[in-house]
Design a protein around this motif. Structure first.
Motif, PDB file in Angstrom:
ATOM      1  N   THR A   8       0.844  -1.184   0.000  1.00  0.00           N
ATOM      2  CA  THR A   8       0.000   0.000   0.000  1.00  0.00           C
ATOM      3  C   THR A   8       0.878   1.232   0.000  1.00  0.00           C
ATOM      4  N   GLU A   9       0.330   2.335  -0.490  1.00  0.00           N
ATOM      5  CA  GLU A   9       1.038   3.606  -0.504  1.00  0.00           C
ATOM      6  C   GLU A   9       0.425   4.533   0.516  1.00  0.00           C
ATOM      7  N   SER A  10       1.233   5.355   1.078  1.00  0.00           N
ATOM      8  CA  SER A  10       0.726   6.319   2.047  1.00  0.00           C
ATOM      9  C   SER A  10       0.002   7.417   1.301  1.00  0.00           C
ATOM     10  N   PRO A  11      -0.931   8.127   1.933  1.00  0.00           N
ATOM     11  CA  PRO A  11      -1.688   9.197   1.281  1.00  0.00           C
ATOM     12  C   PRO A  11      -0.801  10.277   0.710  1.00  0.00           C
ATOM     13  N   GLY A  12       0.409  10.430   1.253  1.00  0.00           N
ATOM     14  CA  GLY A  12       1.280  11.500   0.794  1.00  0.00           C
ATOM     15  C   GLY A  12       1.941  11.230  -0.539  1.00  0.00           C
ATOM     16  N   GLY A  13       1.771  10.009  -1.090  1.00  0.00           N
ATOM     17  CA  GLY A  13       2.400   9.699  -2.370  1.00  0.00           C
ATOM     18  C   GLY A  13       3.748   9.021  -2.149  1.00  0.00           C
ATOM     19  N   SER A  14       4.481   8.828  -3.272  1.00  0.00           N
ATOM     20  CA  SER A  14       5.756   8.110  -3.222  1.00  0.00           C
ATOM     21  C   SER A  14       6.851   9.010  -2.653  1.00  0.00           C
ATOM     22  N   ASP A  15       7.938   8.317  -2.295  1.00  0.00           N
ATOM     23  CA  ASP A  15       9.094   9.058  -1.771  1.00  0.00           C
ATOM     24  C   ASP A  15       9.692   9.982  -2.823  1.00  0.00           C
ATOM     25  N   ASP A  16       9.434   9.696  -4.132  1.00  0.00           N
ATOM     26  CA  ASP A  16       9.995  10.516  -5.195  1.00  0.00           C
ATOM     27  C   ASP A  16       9.513  11.954  -5.125  1.00  0.00           C
ATOM     28  N   ASP A  17       8.326  12.151  -4.508  1.00  0.00           N
ATOM     29  CA  ASP A  17       7.766  13.507  -4.425  1.00  0.00           C
ATOM     30  C   ASP A  17       8.678  14.419  -3.610  1.00  0.00           C
ATOM     31  N   ASP A  18       9.440  13.808  -2.680  1.00  0.00           N
ATOM     32  CA  ASP A  18      10.284  14.608  -1.799  1.00  0.00           C
ATOM     33  C   ASP A  18      11.719  14.713  -2.296  1.00  0.00           C
ATOM     34  N   ALA A  19      11.969  14.074  -3.450  1.00  0.00           N
ATOM     35  CA  ALA A  19      13.339  14.087  -3.957  1.00  0.00           C
ATOM     36  C   ALA A  19      13.748  15.501  -4.346  1.00  0.00           C
ATOM     37  N   GLU A  20      14.996  15.829  -4.057  1.00  0.00           N
ATOM     38  CA  GLU A  20      15.496  17.148  -4.404  1.00  0.00           C
ATOM     39  C   GLU A  20      15.749  17.232  -5.905  1.00  0.00           C
ATOM     40  N   PRO A  21      15.477  18.398  -6.506  1.00  0.00           N
ATOM     41  CA  PRO A  21      15.779  18.548  -7.930  1.00  0.00           C
ATOM     42  C   PRO A  21      17.278  18.440  -8.164  1.00  0.00           C
ATOM     43  N   PRO A  22      17.666  17.991  -9.370  1.00  0.00           N
ATOM     44  CA  PRO A  22      19.108  17.874  -9.635  1.00  0.00           C
ATOM     45  C   PRO A  22      19.808  19.218  -9.486  1.00  0.00           C
ATOM     46  N   ARG A  23      20.985  19.183  -8.889  1.00  0.00           N
ATOM     47  CA  ARG A  23      21.738  20.404  -8.644  1.00  0.00           C
ATOM     48  C   ARG A  23      22.373  20.902  -9.939  1.00  0.00           C
ATOM     49  N   GLU A  24      22.239  22.174 -10.182  1.00  0.00           N
ATOM     50  CA  GLU A  24      22.812  22.751 -11.389  1.00  0.00           C
ATOM     51  C   GLU A  24      24.328  22.840 -11.261  1.00  0.00           C
ATOM     52  N   ARG A  25      25.020  22.416 -12.339  1.00  0.00           N
ATOM     53  CA  ARG A  25      26.473  22.453 -12.321  1.00  0.00           C
ATOM     54  C   ARG A  25      26.965  23.894 -12.259  1.00  0.00           C
ATOM     55  N   LYS A  26      27.898  24.159 -11.367  1.00  0.00           N
ATOM     56  CA  LYS A  26      28.452  25.499 -11.245  1.00  0.00           C
ATOM     57  C   LYS A  26      29.454  25.725 -12.364  1.00  0.00           C
ATOM     58  N   LYS A  27      29.376  26.866 -13.000  1.00  0.00           N
ATOM     59  CA  LYS A  27      30.262  27.160 -14.117  1.00  0.00           C
ATOM     60  C   LYS A  27      31.687  27.404 -13.630  1.00  0.00           C
ATOM     61  N   PRO A  28      32.683  27.068 -14.448  1.00  0.00           N
ATOM     62  CA  PRO A  28      34.070  27.315 -14.048  1.00  0.00           C
ATOM     63  C   PRO A  28      34.341  28.803 -13.837  1.00  0.00           C
ATOM     64  N   VAL A  29      35.296  29.083 -12.985  1.00  0.00           N
ATOM     65  CA  VAL A  29      35.823  30.441 -12.861  1.00  0.00           C
ATOM     66  C   VAL A  29      37.113  30.511 -13.671  1.00  0.00           C
ATOM     67  N   VAL A  30      37.507  31.714 -14.047  1.00  0.00           N
ATOM     68  CA  VAL A  30      38.735  31.917 -14.808  1.00  0.00           C
ATOM     69  C   VAL A  30      39.722  32.687 -13.930  1.00  0.00           C
ATOM     70  N   VAL A  31      40.951  32.175 -13.866  1.00  0.00           N
ATOM     71  CA  VAL A  31      41.996  32.787 -13.062  1.00  0.00           C
ATOM     72  C   VAL A  31      43.161  33.161 -13.982  1.00  0.00           C
ATOM     73  N   VAL A  32      43.649  34.388 -13.854  1.00  0.00           N
ATOM     74  CA  VAL A  32      44.822  34.824 -14.607  1.00  0.00           C
ATOM     75  C   VAL A  32      45.927  35.155 -13.601  1.00  0.00           C
ATOM     76  N   VAL A  33      47.058  34.471 -13.731  1.00  0.00           N
ATOM     77  CA  VAL A  33      48.171  34.629 -12.784  1.00  0.00           C
ATOM     78  C   VAL A  33      49.142  35.697 -13.296  1.00  0.00           C
ATOM     79  N   GLU A  34      49.274  36.736 -12.542  1.00  0.00           N
ATOM     80  CA  GLU A  34      50.236  37.811 -12.810  1.00  0.00           C
ATOM     81  C   GLU A  34      50.201  38.311 -14.258  1.00  0.00           C
ATOM     82  N   PRO A  35      49.033  38.726 -14.716  1.00  0.00           N
ATOM     83  CA  PRO A  35      48.979  39.286 -16.067  1.00  0.00           C
ATOM     84  C   PRO A  35      49.797  40.568 -16.143  1.00  0.00           C
ATOM     85  N   GLU A  36      50.498  40.743 -17.239  1.00  0.00           N
ATOM     86  CA  GLU A  36      51.352  41.915 -17.384  1.00  0.00           C
ATOM     87  C   GLU A  36      50.669  43.038 -18.153  1.00  0.00           C
ATOM     88  N   THR A  37      49.734  42.684 -19.021  1.00  0.00           N
ATOM     89  CA  THR A  37      49.110  43.663 -19.909  1.00  0.00           C
ATOM     90  C   THR A  37      47.621  43.770 -19.609  1.00  0.00           C
TER      91      THR A  37
END
Length: 280
Positions: A8-37
């Motif tokens: 039997t299922e509980s009135p609240g529905g399946s456990d999937d209802d409480d699943a967290e949405p997939p986390r969005e991938r964080k975009k890379p950062v760009v690092v410049v070491v000692e730029p001269e110009t």
């Protein structure tokens, strides 16, 4: 069966209802070491803007005034990427990110203790798809790049394949090439038109081939020539995947051509003239 028994299922529905949405991938950062110009910093900021990146971090940068060449080279990145650039230390970058160093020449060979497994930009793109951690793309100095001690502290090393006669790209070029290759990690949609093309219905394509066969017959070519040209056209359209609009335009053109050729044949027969003018 009571509600406490298996099956039997509980009135609240399946456990999937409480699943967290997939986390969005964080975009890379760009690092410049000692730029001269400052201009190169602006060029990198512009490339970041082109390919959907916004976090720029600078290690020991030069002065970057708002009326200077960095802002002049940055394009629309002068509005957000460049003014929001953060000054950091190399140690902070290594401590807080999965790091990718970029270089053309390391000065190391097979006798050195430290070996660098280089990736091309395309290989790096595929590798980073599996990395679920904050990532930093690290560019070195204009003249010397990242030194071997710095490279040894980074997680991955990327090198852009270029001519053996002159393999060194300037800093702005290298950033643009690499960020272009990594765009799948940072850009959801591009401005390219017709990214999905719907092929014309097959019955319309077959009608075109029928019209083309009629056209070939009207030219008076020998049977083997007609068969060869009909096959070439079929192969050409098979590779081209024409859209419905394209095939209809071709249908209209060959319909008119065949009608005029039929009319020319009729007039030639009526006035006892040769169907084709003599070849000079």
């Amino acid at each position: 069966m009571s509600g406490d028994e298996e099956g039997t299922e509980s009135p609240g529905g399946s456990d999937d209802d409480d699943a967290e949405p997939p986390r969005e991938r964080k975009k890379p950062v760009v690092v410049v070491v000692e730029p001269e110009t400052p201009g190169n910093v602006g060029t990198i900021a512009r490339a970041m803007k082109n390919f959907g990146l916004s976090e720029l971090k600078l290690v020991n940068p030069p002065e970057i005034p708002e009326d200077g060449e960095a802002y002049g080279f940055a394009g629309h990145a002068r509005e957000d990427v460049l003014p929001n650039a953060e000054e950091v230390t190399f140690d902070e970058v290594v401590a807080n990110y999965h790091t990718v160093g970029t270089t053309a020449i390391t000065g190391e060979d097979d006798r050195s203790h430290e070996r660098y497994p280089f990736k091309t930009p395309a290989e790096l793109r595929e590798s980073l798809k599996t990395v679920d951690a904050p990532t930093a793309i690290v560019f070195g100095r204009e003249g010397r790049g990242l030194n071997n001690e710095e490279l040894s502290r980074l997680d991955e090393v990327c090198s852009i394949p270029a001519s053996d006669d002159y393999p060194v790209l300037n800093l702005g070029q290298a950033a643009t090439v690499l960020l272009y290759e990594l765009r799948e990690l940072s850009v959801d949609e591009t401005q390219l038109p017709d990214t999905e093309v719907t092929r014309a219905p097959e019955n319309d394509v077959e009608r075109f081939h029928e019209f083309f066969d009629e056209f070939l017959a009207a030219t008076g070519a020998r049977d083997h020539v007609r068969e060869k040209n009909a096959l070439l056209m079929r192969r050409l359209l098979g590779r081209a995947h024409p859209t419905e609009r394209e095939i209809h335009s071709l249908l209209g053109t060959f319909r008119k051509a065949n009608t005029k050729l039929d009319h020319a044949d009729h007039l030639a027969a009526k006035y006892d003239e040769p169907v084709y003018p003599p070849e000079g």
